[in-house]
Design a protein around this motif. Structure first.
Motif, PDB file in Angstrom:
ATOM      1  N   GLU A  42     -36.633  11.210  24.046  1.00  0.00           N
ATOM      2  CA  GLU A  42     -37.062  10.354  22.935  1.00  0.00           C
ATOM      3  C   GLU A  42     -38.564  10.116  22.991  1.00  0.00           C
ATOM      4  OE1 GLU A  42     -34.573   6.869  21.825  1.00  0.00           O
ATOM      5  OE2 GLU A  42     -36.404   5.695  22.187  1.00  0.00           O
ATOM      6  N   VAL A  43     -39.186  10.042  21.815  1.00  0.00           N
ATOM      7  CA  VAL A  43     -40.599   9.694  21.727  1.00  0.00           C
ATOM      8  C   VAL A  43     -40.740   8.511  20.776  1.00  0.00           C
ATOM      9  CG1 VAL A  43     -40.972  11.430  19.912  1.00  0.00           C
ATOM     10  CG2 VAL A  43     -42.931  10.518  21.195  1.00  0.00           C
ATOM     11  N   GLY A  44     -41.463   7.502  21.212  1.00  0.00           N
ATOM     12  CA  GLY A  44     -41.726   6.349  20.369  1.00  0.00           C
ATOM     13  C   GLY A  44     -42.936   6.599  19.490  1.00  0.00           C
ATOM     14  N   VAL A  45     -42.836   6.262  18.217  1.00  0.00           N
ATOM     15  CA  VAL A  45     -43.930   6.467  17.269  1.00  0.00           C
ATOM     16  C   VAL A  45     -44.118   5.197  16.448  1.00  0.00           C
ATOM     17  CG1 VAL A  45     -44.807   7.836  15.342  1.00  0.00           C
ATOM     18  CG2 VAL A  45     -43.438   8.948  17.124  1.00  0.00           C
ATOM     19  N   VAL A  46     -45.357   4.734  16.364  1.00  0.00           N
ATOM     20  CA  VAL A  46     -45.695   3.545  15.579  1.00  0.00           C
ATOM     21  C   VAL A  46     -46.162   3.975  14.195  1.00  0.00           C
ATOM     22  CG1 VAL A  46     -47.176   1.511  15.435  1.00  0.00           C
ATOM     23  CG2 VAL A  46     -46.347   2.285  17.654  1.00  0.00           C
ATOM     24  N   ILE A  47     -45.583   3.395  13.150  1.00  0.00           N
ATOM     25  CA  ILE A  47     -46.010   3.726  11.787  1.00  0.00           C
ATOM     26  C   ILE A  47     -46.653   2.533  11.079  1.00  0.00           C
ATOM     27  CG2 ILE A  47     -44.332   5.580  11.531  1.00  0.00           C
ATOM     28  CD1 ILE A  47     -42.620   3.679   9.862  1.00  0.00           C
ATOM     29  N   ASN A  48     -46.604   1.377  11.685  1.00  0.00           N
ATOM     30  CA  ASN A  48     -47.335   0.220  11.179  1.00  0.00           C
ATOM     31  C   ASN A  48     -47.362  -0.846  12.261  1.00  0.00           C
ATOM     32  OD1 ASN A  48     -44.507  -0.527  10.875  1.00  0.00           O
ATOM     33  ND2 ASN A  48     -45.237  -2.255   9.646  1.00  0.00           N
ATOM     34  N   THR A  49     -48.248  -1.812  12.118  1.00  0.00           N
ATOM     35  CA  THR A  49     -48.319  -2.906  13.093  1.00  0.00           C
ATOM     36  C   THR A  49     -48.231  -4.261  12.390  1.00  0.00           C
ATOM     37  OG1 THR A  49     -50.756  -2.798  13.066  1.00  0.00           O
ATOM     38  CG2 THR A  49     -49.609  -1.566  14.802  1.00  0.00           C
TER      39      THR A  49
ATOM     40  N   GLY B 216     -38.646  19.523  19.073  1.00  0.00           N
ATOM     41  CA  GLY B 216     -38.112  19.752  20.418  1.00  0.00           C
ATOM     42  C   GLY B 216     -37.587  18.491  21.065  1.00  0.00           C
ATOM     43  N   PHE B 217     -38.087  17.318  20.610  1.00  0.00           N
ATOM     44  CA  PHE B 217     -37.526  16.058  21.090  1.00  0.00           C
ATOM     45  C   PHE B 217     -36.129  15.872  20.510  1.00  0.00           C
ATOM     46  CE2 PHE B 217     -41.963  14.864  21.977  1.00  0.00           C
ATOM     47  CZ  PHE B 217     -41.806  14.230  23.205  1.00  0.00           C
ATOM     48  N   GLU B 218     -35.317  15.114  21.219  1.00  0.00           N
ATOM     49  CA  GLU B 218     -33.993  14.773  20.724  1.00  0.00           C
ATOM     50  C   GLU B 218     -34.077  13.708  19.640  1.00  0.00           C
ATOM     51  OE1 GLU B 218     -29.937  14.155  20.085  1.00  0.00           O
ATOM     52  OE2 GLU B 218     -30.961  15.836  21.070  1.00  0.00           O
ATOM     53  N   CYS B 219     -35.042  12.786  19.792  1.00  0.00           N
ATOM     54  CA  CYS B 219     -35.084  11.632  18.892  1.00  0.00           C
ATOM     55  C   CYS B 219     -36.506  11.128  18.709  1.00  0.00           C
ATOM     56  CB  CYS B 219     -34.203  10.514  19.457  1.00  0.00           C
ATOM     57  SG  CYS B 219     -34.171   9.000  18.479  1.00  0.00           S
ATOM     58  N   ILE B 220     -36.852  10.792  17.480  1.00  0.00           N
ATOM     59  CA  ILE B 220     -38.069  10.047  17.168  1.00  0.00           C
ATOM     60  C   ILE B 220     -37.655   8.607  16.895  1.00  0.00           C
ATOM     61  CG2 ILE B 220     -39.908   9.686  15.474  1.00  0.00           C
ATOM     62  CD1 ILE B 220     -40.014  12.707  15.090  1.00  0.00           C
ATOM     63  N   HIS B 221     -38.341   7.683  17.559  1.00  0.00           N
ATOM     64  CA  HIS B 221     -37.981   6.269  17.464  1.00  0.00           C
ATOM     65  C   HIS B 221     -39.122   5.514  16.801  1.00  0.00           C
ATOM     66  CE1 HIS B 221     -36.386   2.474  19.776  1.00  0.00           C
ATOM     67  NE2 HIS B 221     -36.550   2.260  18.483  1.00  0.00           N
ATOM     68  N   TRP B 222     -38.903   5.071  15.543  1.00  0.00           N
ATOM     69  CA  TRP B 222     -39.890   4.226  14.872  1.00  0.00           C
ATOM     70  C   TRP B 222     -39.797   2.834  15.474  1.00  0.00           C
ATOM     71  CZ3 TRP B 222     -42.071   8.123  12.856  1.00  0.00           C
ATOM     72  CH2 TRP B 222     -41.493   8.998  11.934  1.00  0.00           C
ATOM     73  N   GLY B 223     -40.870   2.369  16.090  1.00  0.00           N
ATOM     74  CA  GLY B 223     -40.824   1.052  16.719  1.00  0.00           C
ATOM     75  C   GLY B 223     -42.215   0.524  16.972  1.00  0.00           C
ATOM     76  N   GLY B 224     -42.345  -0.229  18.049  1.00  0.00           N
ATOM     77  CA  GLY B 224     -43.641  -0.812  18.379  1.00  0.00           C
ATOM     78  C   GLY B 224     -43.653  -2.301  18.134  1.00  0.00           C
ATOM     79  N   LEU B 225     -44.835  -2.882  18.162  1.00  0.00           N
ATOM     80  CA  LEU B 225     -44.987  -4.327  17.993  1.00  0.00           C
ATOM     81  C   LEU B 225     -45.026  -4.671  16.510  1.00  0.00           C
ATOM     82  CD1 LEU B 225     -47.772  -4.809  20.691  1.00  0.00           C
ATOM     83  CD2 LEU B 225     -45.304  -5.091  20.980  1.00  0.00           C
ATOM     84  N   ALA B 226     -43.958  -4.333  15.785  1.00  0.00           N
ATOM     85  CA  ALA B 226     -43.995  -4.467  14.334  1.00  0.00           C
ATOM     86  C   ALA B 226     -42.585  -4.410  13.767  1.00  0.00           C
ATOM     87  CB  ALA B 226     -44.850  -3.344  13.740  1.00  0.00           C
TER      88      ALA B 226
END
Length: 385
Positions: free
Chosen positions: A47-54, A94-104
């Motif tokens: 899994e990779v964490g990706v921030v799309i807004n804060t 290639g990642f299993e999962c993209i995780h939209w998250g972060g401090l938001a």
């Protein structure tokens, strides 16, 4: 817990997953083969964490965005650039999962649905962590149509008052949204609950309140991170035995209603996880080795709690080079030498050593000096001193 039962739990961990035994063996020998190079095998990383807004519409007291150094960083209250985020996604194939998250609250970014549709071309799963307050019917429709595969919802009280007090939202309204979502879709849901001394009693009725959420598959408890901010507010952790009692009660209610819900962690995890124990023994932060996190600007960050600090850019260099770029490798090297700096020292309960080589890190990072103010060592803020 007796030594015999501890040993039994120890063996049960490895019986559940042979992969955990391999991980344990790897950790046993890590000190002899310590390296600043992390695997770039995306399938292994998972899994990779990706921030799309804060931006966020709540003000949860234990959220790390409430920490002063993050409030002062200029990183908050921003939306990600759609075109830049589109360019990022192919690098994550290639990642299993993209995780939209972060401090938001990711669902506040209206581009999330277009990004999710595009992301599904590169990865099999796309997950979002949300506070649930925006899950009105029209939003649920967009979630279903855009191809989300997993949804995590943060709720920290089930007594009609505590969630509002510490998060700022009415949990009964959120639960209603979840019941509607699960009646229209088979997307699996997970509830994330912070467990602290001030809210643990309000979690007791969670299963009874959630029993009609058909797609609820997991209840995940998160022990309170002991931060300076929490200390200033007088909020402390729940007792371990109370956490155990809570999970035992949840298990009884799950069985009572014949629900298909897993607990994470389970009761044995609370008292002893050999993987976590070995990581603590080595006293090395594994986030920068095992949990890639990409901040709002497309840069690798040390972790989700330090996402306002940037290393190399994934779009410019590609994931492999950015994930093992010189800046993050220097960060790993400092950690291998026990130099965690003040932020990691006081904000992360996994750490209990003191830093010793901060000057080398400062010299190397150069222009990052301003962000590295959070690394200044202060004996008075040291955890477990």
């Amino acid at each position: 817990m007796t030594p015999n039962s501890q040993f039994k739990n120890f063996l049960n961990f490895f019986h559940k997953s042979p992969g955990r035994l391999l991980k344990y063996i790897e950790l046993l020998t890590l000190k002899d083969k310590s390296t600043t190079i992390a695997t770039t095998d995306k399938k292994s990383l998972g899994e990779v964490g990706v921030v799309i807004n804060t931006k966020c519409n709540l003000k949860c007291v234990w959220c790390h965005r409430e920490e002063k150094h993050i409030q002062d960083s200029g990183y908050l209250e921003r939306n990600g650039n759609l075109e830049k985020l589109k360019k990022l996604l192919p690098e994550l194939k290639g990642f299993e999962c993209i995780h939209w998250g972060g401090l938001a609250e990711p669902l506040l970014n209206k581009d999330i649905y277009e990004l999710t549709k595009l992301a599904r071309k590169y990865v099999p799963r796309v997950k979002v962590t949300t506070n649930g307050t925006t899950l009105v019917p029209k939003v649920v429709t967009k979630i279903i149509e855009s191809g989300f595969t997993d949804i995590e919802i943060s709720l920290d009280g089930f007594d009609g008052a505590t969630n509002m007090k510490y998060r700022g939202s009415d949990e009964s309204k959120v639960i209603g949204y979840l019941e509607d979502l699960s009646s229209r879709s088979d997307i699996p849901l997970q509830i994330n609950s912070v467990v602290s001394a001030v809210n643990i009693d309000s979690l007791w009725n969670a299963i009874d309140k959630l029993k009609n959420v058909k797609n609820l598959k997991k209840m995940h408890t998160i022990p309170l991170f002991i931060t300076k901010h929490m200390n200033d507010l007088g909020i402390g952790p729940a007792k371990e035995e109370d956490h155990e009692k809570l999970l035992k009660h949840w298990k009884e209610r799950i069985d009572h209603y014949n629900l298909d819900i897993k607990l994470s962690p389970d009761m044995e995890d609370v008292t002893m996880d050999p993987i976590v124990s070995m990581k603590r023994l080595h006293n090395i932060c594994y986030t920068v080795y095992e949990h890639p996190f990409i901040n709002l600007d497309g840069n690798i960050s040390p972790c989700g709690r330090l996402q306002h600090i940037s290393f190399d850019n994934v779009v410019k260099l590609g994931f492999d080079k950015a994930w093992n770029g010189p800046k993050i490798r220097k960060w790993r090297e400092e950690h291998l030498h026990g130099n965690y700096g003040t932020y990691c020292q006081r904000e992360c309960h996994m750490k209990n050593t003191c830093p010793s080589r901060l000057n080398n890190l400062k010299e190397f990072m150069g222009s990052y000096d301003e962000d590295l103010r959070v690394l200044e060592y202060d004996e008075n803020l040291r955890v477990n001193k």
